[in-house]
Write a protein that holds these residues in place. Structure first.
Motif, PDB file in Angstrom:
ATOM      1  N   HIS A 119      25.119  46.412  15.067  1.00 55.32           N
ATOM      2  CA  HIS A 119      23.945  46.489  15.528  1.00 55.32           C
ATOM      3  C   HIS A 119      24.761  46.039  17.471  1.00 55.32           C
ATOM      4  O   HIS A 119      25.803  46.423  16.823  1.00 55.32           O
ATOM      5  N   GLU A 120      23.702  46.302  17.576  1.00 55.17           N
ATOM      6  CA  GLU A 120      24.148  46.712  19.488  1.00 55.17           C
ATOM      7  C   GLU A 120      24.953  45.327  19.719  1.00 55.17           C
ATOM      8  O   GLU A 120      26.348  45.602  20.999  1.00 55.17           O
ATOM      9  N   THR A 121      24.486  44.167  19.349  1.00 58.40           N
ATOM     10  CA  THR A 121      25.877  42.805  20.174  1.00 58.40           C
ATOM     11  C   THR A 121      26.496  43.021  19.450  1.00 58.40           C
ATOM     12  O   THR A 121      27.853  42.074  19.818  1.00 58.40           O
ATOM     13  N   ASP A 122      26.482  43.922  18.314  1.00 57.34           N
ATOM     14  CA  ASP A 122      28.645  43.217  17.671  1.00 57.34           C
ATOM     15  C   ASP A 122      29.234  44.022  19.265  1.00 57.34           C
ATOM     16  O   ASP A 122      30.656  43.991  18.692  1.00 57.34           O
ATOM     17  N   MET A 123      28.870  44.565  19.681  1.00 48.67           N
ATOM     18  CA  MET A 123      30.396  45.542  20.426  1.00 48.67           C
ATOM     19  C   MET A 123      31.144  44.815  21.402  1.00 48.67           C
ATOM     20  O   MET A 123      31.691  44.438  21.643  1.00 48.67           O
ATOM     21  N   GLN A 124      30.001  43.923  21.580  1.00 50.18           N
ATOM     22  CA  GLN A 124      30.434  41.905  22.384  1.00 50.18           C
ATOM     23  C   GLN A 124      31.049  41.478  21.634  1.00 50.18           C
ATOM     24  O   GLN A 124      32.296  41.163  22.562  1.00 50.18           O
ATOM     25  N   ILE A 125      30.830  41.239  20.029  1.00 55.09           N
ATOM     26  CA  ILE A 125      32.183  40.599  19.859  1.00 55.09           C
ATOM     27  C   ILE A 125      33.343  41.352  19.605  1.00 55.09           C
ATOM     28  O   ILE A 125      34.036  40.721  20.013  1.00 55.09           O
ATOM     29  N   HIS A 126      33.274  42.293  19.734  1.00 60.00           N
ATOM     30  CA  HIS A 126      34.116  43.485  19.543  1.00 60.00           C
ATOM     31  C   HIS A 126      35.208  43.256  20.342  1.00 60.00           C
ATOM     32  O   HIS A 126      36.446  43.261  20.332  1.00 60.00           O
ATOM     33  N   LYS A 127      34.512  43.332  21.953  1.00 64.68           N
ATOM     34  CA  LYS A 127      35.421  43.588  22.594  1.00 64.68           C
ATOM     35  C   LYS A 127      36.265  42.132  23.082  1.00 64.68           C
ATOM     36  O   LYS A 127      36.874  42.497  24.016  1.00 64.68           O
ATOM     37  N   ALA A 128      35.055  41.146  22.483  1.00 65.83           N
ATOM     38  CA  ALA A 128      36.034  39.749  23.078  1.00 65.83           C
ATOM     39  C   ALA A 128      36.988  39.445  22.575  1.00 65.83           C
ATOM     40  O   ALA A 128      37.357  38.104  22.997  1.00 65.83           O
ATOM     41  N   LEU A 129      37.687  40.193  21.835  1.00 69.01           N
ATOM     42  CA  LEU A 129      38.456  40.033  20.453  1.00 69.01           C
ATOM     43  C   LEU A 129      39.351  40.597  20.558  1.00 69.01           C
ATOM     44  O   LEU A 129      40.784  40.595  20.731  1.00 69.01           O
ATOM     45  N   MET A 130      39.262  41.656  22.150  1.00 67.09           N
ATOM     46  CA  MET A 130      40.617  43.135  22.327  1.00 67.09           C
ATOM     47  C   MET A 130      41.662  41.770  23.411  1.00 67.09           C
ATOM     48  O   MET A 130      42.661  42.999  22.411  1.00 67.09           O
ATOM     49  N   ASP A 131      41.778  40.914  23.152  1.00 65.81           N
ATOM     50  CA  ASP A 131      42.784  40.617  23.602  1.00 65.81           C
ATOM     51  C   ASP A 131      43.583  39.643  23.143  1.00 65.81           C
ATOM     52  O   ASP A 131      44.771  39.259  23.567  1.00 65.81           O
ATOM     53  N   ILE A 132      43.237  39.877  21.306  1.00 70.24           N
ATOM     54  CA  ILE A 132      43.619  39.225  20.862  1.00 70.24           C
ATOM     55  C   ILE A 132      44.260  40.554  19.637  1.00 70.24           C
ATOM     56  O   ILE A 132      45.364  40.134  19.756  1.00 70.24           O
ATOM     57  N   GLU A 134      44.562  44.674  20.660  1.00 71.16           N
ATOM     58  CA  GLU A 134      43.893  45.760  21.370  1.00 71.16           C
ATOM     59  C   GLU A 134      42.890  46.626  20.750  1.00 71.16           C
ATOM     60  O   GLU A 134      42.198  47.242  21.523  1.00 71.16           O
ATOM     61  N   SER A 135      43.210  47.228  19.117  1.00 74.08           N
ATOM     62  CA  SER A 135      41.900  47.708  19.170  1.00 74.08           C
ATOM     63  C   SER A 135      42.014  47.077  17.687  1.00 74.08           C
ATOM     64  O   SER A 135      42.482  47.431  17.031  1.00 74.08           O
ATOM     65  N   PRO A 136      41.163  46.204  17.812  1.00 69.48           N
ATOM     66  CA  PRO A 136      40.259  45.126  16.058  1.00 69.48           C
ATOM     67  C   PRO A 136      39.597  45.980  15.286  1.00 69.48           C
ATOM     68  O   PRO A 136      39.040  47.596  15.902  1.00 69.48           O
ATOM     69  N   VAL A 137      39.674  45.809  14.250  1.00 68.20           N
ATOM     70  CA  VAL A 137      38.533  46.480  12.969  1.00 68.20           C
ATOM     71  C   VAL A 137      38.152  45.520  13.191  1.00 68.20           C
ATOM     72  O   VAL A 137      37.574  44.783  13.011  1.00 68.20           O
ATOM     73  N   TYR A 138      36.653  46.629  12.318  1.00 70.20           N
ATOM     74  CA  TYR A 138      34.841  46.102  12.165  1.00 70.20           C
ATOM     75  C   TYR A 138      34.775  46.169  10.345  1.00 70.20           C
ATOM     76  O   TYR A 138      35.271  47.201  10.611  1.00 70.20           O
ATOM     77  N   VAL A 139      34.745  45.494   9.783  1.00 69.24           N
ATOM     78  CA  VAL A 139      34.943  45.808   8.872  1.00 69.24           C
ATOM     79  C   VAL A 139      33.531  44.838   8.346  1.00 69.24           C
ATOM     80  O   VAL A 139      32.861  43.574   8.605  1.00 69.24           O
ATOM     81  N   LEU A 140      32.364  45.641   7.817  1.00 68.16           N
ATOM     82  CA  LEU A 140      30.934  44.928   7.170  1.00 68.16           C
ATOM     83  C   LEU A 140      30.473  45.873   5.964  1.00 68.16           C
ATOM     84  O   LEU A 140      30.964  46.567   5.479  1.00 68.16           O
ATOM     85  N   LEU A 141      30.221  44.402   5.765  1.00 64.82           N
ATOM     86  CA  LEU A 141      30.179  44.096   4.169  1.00 64.82           C
ATOM     87  C   LEU A 141      27.971  44.395   4.307  1.00 64.82           C
ATOM     88  O   LEU A 141      27.609  43.443   4.652  1.00 64.82           O
ATOM     89  N   ASN A 142      27.415  45.093   3.266  1.00 68.91           N
ATOM     90  CA  ASN A 142      26.454  45.364   2.949  1.00 68.91           C
ATOM     91  C   ASN A 142      26.133  44.574   2.097  1.00 68.91           C
ATOM     92  O   ASN A 142      25.458  45.191   1.229  1.00 68.91           O
ATOM     93  N   PRO A 143      25.160  43.341   2.181  1.00 68.00           N
ATOM     94  CA  PRO A 143      25.078  42.505   1.196  1.00 68.00           C
ATOM     95  C   PRO A 143      22.954  43.206   0.390  1.00 68.00           C
ATOM     96  O   PRO A 143      23.177  42.861  -1.252  1.00 68.00           O
ATOM     97  N   THR A 144      22.967  44.279   0.735  1.00 64.32           N
ATOM     98  CA  THR A 144      21.930  44.381  -0.182  1.00 64.32           C
ATOM     99  C   THR A 144      22.079  45.685  -1.049  1.00 64.32           C
ATOM    100  O   THR A 144      23.131  46.279  -0.862  1.00 64.32           O
ATOM    101  N   ILE A 145      21.889  45.510  -2.529  1.00 61.23           N
ATOM    102  CA  ILE A 145      21.708  45.936  -3.969  1.00 61.23           C
ATOM    103  C   ILE A 145      21.076  47.430  -4.273  1.00 61.23           C
ATOM    104  O   ILE A 145      19.940  46.876  -4.190  1.00 61.23           O
ATOM    105  N   HIS A 146      21.851  47.965  -4.307  1.00 60.00           N
ATOM    106  CA  HIS A 146      20.923  49.437  -4.630  1.00 60.00           C
ATOM    107  C   HIS A 146      21.863  49.392  -6.457  1.00 60.00           C
ATOM    108  O   HIS A 146      23.148  50.087  -6.471  1.00 60.00           O
ATOM    109  N   HIS A 147      21.228  49.283  -6.955  1.00 58.45           N
ATOM    110  CA  HIS A 147      21.367  49.926  -8.462  1.00 58.45           C
ATOM    111  C   HIS A 147      22.087  51.274  -8.484  1.00 58.45           C
ATOM    112  O   HIS A 147      23.036  51.786  -9.758  1.00 58.45           O
ATOM    113  N   ALA A 148      21.153  52.112  -7.822  1.00 59.66           N
ATOM    114  CA  ALA A 148      22.449  53.166  -8.049  1.00 59.66           C
ATOM    115  C   ALA A 148      23.125  53.655  -7.605  1.00 59.66           C
ATOM    116  O   ALA A 148      23.886  54.834  -7.378  1.00 59.66           O
TER     117      ALA A 148
END
Length: 317
Positions: A119-132, A134-148
């Protein structure tokens, strides 16, 4: 979305996926039950967990980085304020301090969330963690199930500075990763999945089979040592003649024993022993928590029925 050009190698452990999935399931279940309680007086309402808007959960991922290899071992949950689109920094620092006491070699590598795309707001959270980090990783899990879908619904993003319309901007770029597991994780994940035989019998899981194999090996080793001890005792008493060749082999075997009495072996052994006890303890706590939840649910149902009967009786009087 662009691909990462950092050249980093990401290794993701299954415990992270299990934690994020469990976090999302609990939050969605709580939201569903809250909606049921709020709409209890509306008999025409018909809602189901699938009809609810999928909530988003947030947390941090921790692990190690050795050279160009980033290994994500674990994760923990964070408190998110939807009004300000920010994370509770005091809670984050407290959790980091607690994890440092248990895992001194682990560092905060980034954060995780759920959704089909960043999301667009995710970059704000991402930047807020750069003081901890400097190059944080973002792990995104898609909970929607696709059987194929055959691939895991997990994406890992890095942030890179790109010039867009003459303005430098941070954007998310997708990074490739591999699933890395250790033996303890494979056994634990298999046990959690409750893999059963296809015939529906009550055979043990792979965890039980693994423990049975270890027990058989130890039992066999014990019987061989007992036979060897009886033979040496009989030879010492003079019941059987001395066999110098066999005595040399036994002496060579015994000389190997001090090799496993080093400080490194003791440290590794105690670490494995403590990990085994911890896993057993966590399994007992999980089992007890499940039993307590069942008792609480039954008590709530019984109390609710008693309250309704009492209210109906009072109204009749």
């Amino acid at each position: 979305m662009a691909s990462s050009s950092s050249g980093l190698t990401f290794k993701l452990h299954p415990l992270v996926i299990v934690n994020v999935s469990d976090h999302y399931t609990r939050v969605k279940s709580q939201a569903y039950h809250s909606q049921l309680i709020a709409g209890a007086n509306a008999p025409t309402s018909s809602s189901s967990p699938s009809s609810l808007e999928s909530p988003r959960v947030f947390g941090c991922v921790i692990g190690t980085q050795t050279g160009r290899t980033v290994e994500i071992f674990n994760s923990f949950e964070l408190l998110y304020d939807p009004q300000t689109d920010s994370l509770d920094r005091a809670f984050l620092l407290k959790k980091e301090e607690l994890y440092k006491k248990v895992f001194p070699n682990f560092y905060i590598l980034g954060w995780y969330s759920t959704g089909s795309d960043a999301h667009e707001t995710d970059m704000q959270i991402h930047k807020a963690l750069m003081d901890i980090n400097e190059s944080p990783v973002y792990v995104l899990l898609n909970p929607t199930i696709h059987h194929a879908q055959k691939d895991l619904p997990v994406s890992i993003y890095e942030s890179e500075l790109h010039v867009i319309d003459g303005i430098p901007q941070l954007i998310f770029v997708r990074a490739t990763y591999t699933i890395e597991t250790v033996e303890a994780e494979r056994i634990s994940v298999d046990h959690v999945a409750h893999i059963k035989p296809s015939d529906g019998g009550s055979a043990a899981t792979q965890l039980a089979a693994h423990l049975t194999g270890i027990h058989s090996a130890i039992k066999m080793l014990n019987s061989r040592i007992r036979v060897l001890n009886q033979y040496l005792v009989a030879m010492q008493k003079g019941d059987i003649p001395f066999d110098n060749s066999l005595l040399r082999q036994v002496s060579s075997l015994l000389r190997r024993l001090p090799a496993i009495e080093s400080g490194k072996f003791q440290d590794d052994f105690l670490m494995e022993y403590n990990d085994t006890l911890l896993i057993t303890y966590l399994a007992m706590i999980t089992n007890c928590s499940s039993t307590v939840n069942e008792v609480v649910d039954k008590l709530n149902v019984a109390y609710d029925r008693h309250s309704r009967r009492g209210g109906a009786r009072s109204a009749f009087i």
